[in-house]
Scaffold this active site. Structure first.
Site, PDB file in Angstrom:
ATOM      1  N   ASP A  11      -3.097  12.459   0.982  1.00  0.00           N
ATOM      2  CA  ASP A  11      -4.145  13.023   0.139  1.00  0.00           C
ATOM      3  C   ASP A  11      -3.915  12.565  -1.302  1.00  0.00           C
ATOM      4  O   ASP A  11      -2.879  12.871  -1.896  1.00  0.00           O
ATOM      5  CB  ASP A  11      -4.112  14.552   0.223  1.00  0.00           C
ATOM      6  CG  ASP A  11      -5.324  15.206  -0.415  1.00  0.00           C
ATOM      7  OD1 ASP A  11      -6.303  14.488  -0.711  1.00  0.00           O
ATOM      8  OD2 ASP A  11      -5.287  16.432  -0.617  1.00  0.00           O
ATOM      9  N   ASP A 106     -10.632   9.878  -0.137  1.00  0.00           N
ATOM     10  CA  ASP A 106      -9.281   9.961  -0.692  1.00  0.00           C
ATOM     11  C   ASP A 106      -8.261  10.652   0.204  1.00  0.00           C
ATOM     12  O   ASP A 106      -7.155  10.964  -0.247  1.00  0.00           O
ATOM     13  CB  ASP A 106      -9.326  10.670  -2.052  1.00  0.00           C
ATOM     14  CG  ASP A 106      -9.745  12.125  -1.928  1.00  0.00           C
ATOM     15  OD1 ASP A 106     -10.539  12.436  -1.025  1.00  0.00           O
ATOM     16  OD2 ASP A 106      -9.276  12.941  -2.735  1.00  0.00           O
ATOM     17  N   GLU A 107      -8.597  10.895   1.463  1.00  0.00           N
ATOM     18  CA  GLU A 107      -7.588  11.486   2.350  1.00  0.00           C
ATOM     19  C   GLU A 107      -7.802  11.021   3.785  1.00  0.00           C
ATOM     20  O   GLU A 107      -8.919  10.709   4.192  1.00  0.00           O
ATOM     21  CB  GLU A 107      -7.603  13.013   2.266  1.00  0.00           C
ATOM     22  CG  GLU A 107      -8.871  13.671   2.751  1.00  0.00           C
ATOM     23  CD  GLU A 107      -8.758  15.187   2.801  1.00  0.00           C
ATOM     24  OE1 GLU A 107      -7.707  15.711   3.232  1.00  0.00           O
ATOM     25  OE2 GLU A 107      -9.732  15.848   2.423  1.00  0.00           O
TER      26      GLU A 107
END
Length: 357
Positions: A11, A106-107
């Site tokens: 993350d 983003d993860e």
């Protein structure tokens, strides 16, 4: 206990804001948020840790954030830049495994059970991934490492920013017993309050309860909590994810109370945009439902849906009317429309890939 895998949840730390600070060093040390112009009615996409010290949070209206932190710097996002960086992240992940499940730009979950680097140590693999991200992108990431999926996500939040946390197989039971239930993905603020009222705050409270009682009391949530708190999460890292809905929503510059004006905006602006956006998903799939979302001036929101297999202006109108009736005359700050997407034919399912947005 679930089949043990080596799962990493990566993350990025305050992703959008971190990119903006990286590209504009003058912002370093200041409370910063991404979320449109400061004088608009929008909400924040994300904010840095400095801003969070003032109580600023993601999804907070700009106006509320500025009251909490008057010197907050709010800047518009650059989605194309974020998508480009996300593609580079994917490139880094693929050096370690092809079992990658993106959750957003983003993860992502990574199953590194078959990775032979670092003698198969998921802990060292996670450290190397984070090192590569920093060296190549000058951004930091946090990671959670666990044998089962949801615990990897829980763990990635425990040593933020720029850290990682490992839940080894032997530590699963002890970790879950002391884990607050709101750490479990999907247990939000309202659900957690409901659980607390009924005497359930930690994993140990669920473990001590009868499974049938939990199901009768909380339905599917009760069953899910019982399984998770007993270390049961057999979900594999999914390398393909299928979109279940498509929607469009807009926040108004000023609250609107006129129903006719809201209806015109929905039919003339939102529904045409929804059709345009949904076209590519309806090539191999059918519409399964129609829905309307309304957020009122006090930020309470409601959604009305109806199972239906095609666009229907009359149904959208009825759903809007029903949603507005729940506000008892309150003005509206946001409306949205969406469709549900039916199942993909099995022969075509493998061709569907997650589109990062």
């Amino acid at each position: 206990m679930s089949q043990l895998r080596k799962i990493i949840h990566v993350d990025m730390d305050a992703f959008y804001v971190s990119v903006e600070i990286r590209d504009n060093p003058d912002l370093a040390g200041k409370p910063v948020a991404v979320g449109g112009k400061a004088n608009t009615r929008g909400v924040l996409s994300t904010c840095n840790y400095k801003a969070r010290e003032y109580g600023v949070r993601s999804a907070m209206p700009n106006s509320v954030a500025l009251r909490k932190c008057p010197n907050l710097v709010i800047i518009p996002g650059r989605m194309e830049v974020y998508k480009s960086i996300s593609a580079h992240l994917r490139e880094i992940f693929e050096r370690y495994t092809d079992k990658i499940e993106p959750l957003s730009l983003d993860e992502a979950y990574l199953d590194v059970s078959d990775c032979t680097l670092f003698n198969g140590s998921a802990t060292l693999i996670a450290e190397d991934i984070r090192k590569a991200i920093f060296q190549e992108l000058n951004l930091t990431a946090s990671a959670g490492i666990a044998p089962i999926k949801y615990l990897a996500k829980v763990a990635s939040d425990l040593n933020k920013p720029n850290g990682q946390y490992v839940i080894a197989p032997k530590d699963i039971s002890l970790f879950i017993k002391s884990m607050p239930l709101n750490k479990i993905p999907g247990v939000g603020k309202v659900t957690f309050e409901k659980l607390k009222v009924n005497g359930f705050e930690t994993g140990n409270d669920i473990i001590a309860a009868d499974e049938r009682f939990l199901q009768l009391k909380f339905g599917k949530l009760g069953k899910s909590l019982w399984q998770k708190c007993h270390g049961i999460d057999n979900r594999a890292v999914e390398t393909t994810r299928i979109r279940k809905s498509v929607g469009v929503e807009r926040t108004f510059l000023h609250d609107i109370s006129d129903i006719d004006e809201l209806s015109r905006y929905m039919h003339e602006k939102l529904i045409p945009e929804l059709k345009k956006r949904a076209n590519k998903y309806l090539v191999n799939r059918d519409i399964s439902k129609l829905g309307v979302k309304v957020k009122f001036q006090d930020f309470h929101q409601t959604t009305k849906e109806l199972r239906h297999t095609c666009y229907d202006d009359d149904i959208f109108s009825s759903l809007l009317e029903a949603a507005l009736s729940r506000g008892n005359g309150k003005s509206v700050r946001l409306i949205g429309v969406h469709i549900g997407l039916g199942d993909v034919a099995m022969s075509e399912q493998k061709q569907i890939e997650l589109e990062l947005i």
